[in-house]
Design a protein around this motif. Sequence first.
Motif: not given
Length: 95
Positions: A60-82
């Motif tokens: 009844g609960e979502p499954v979660s994992i923790t992992l480390t990957v290489y990042v090609r591009e990182l976008v950090i933004q608020s869903w409210n402001t674009g």
Amino acid sequence: MNDERLHSIDLYDGASIEIVNRHGQDPEPGVVVPNGLRINGANVAVPDGATIRIHDVKEGEPVSITLTVYVRELVIQSWNTGPPKGGTVNPCPPT
């Protein structure tokens, strides 16, 4: 995870994670030695020695994992402001 938080999560927004053996044979039937990772169908590079932790799976609960990957591009933004001014952060600019 409490019921209120569980019901606020859209499970269809979760990622499709595939931990696979891309080549070679497994040491014995039923044992998989993974050497590949795909997220939403895309192959993703994982640093040598990195671990993938699959958290406890509870009914009844979502499954979660923790992992480390290489990042090609990182976008950090608020869903409210674009998107942020200046676009995205690219840790590996083209040469």
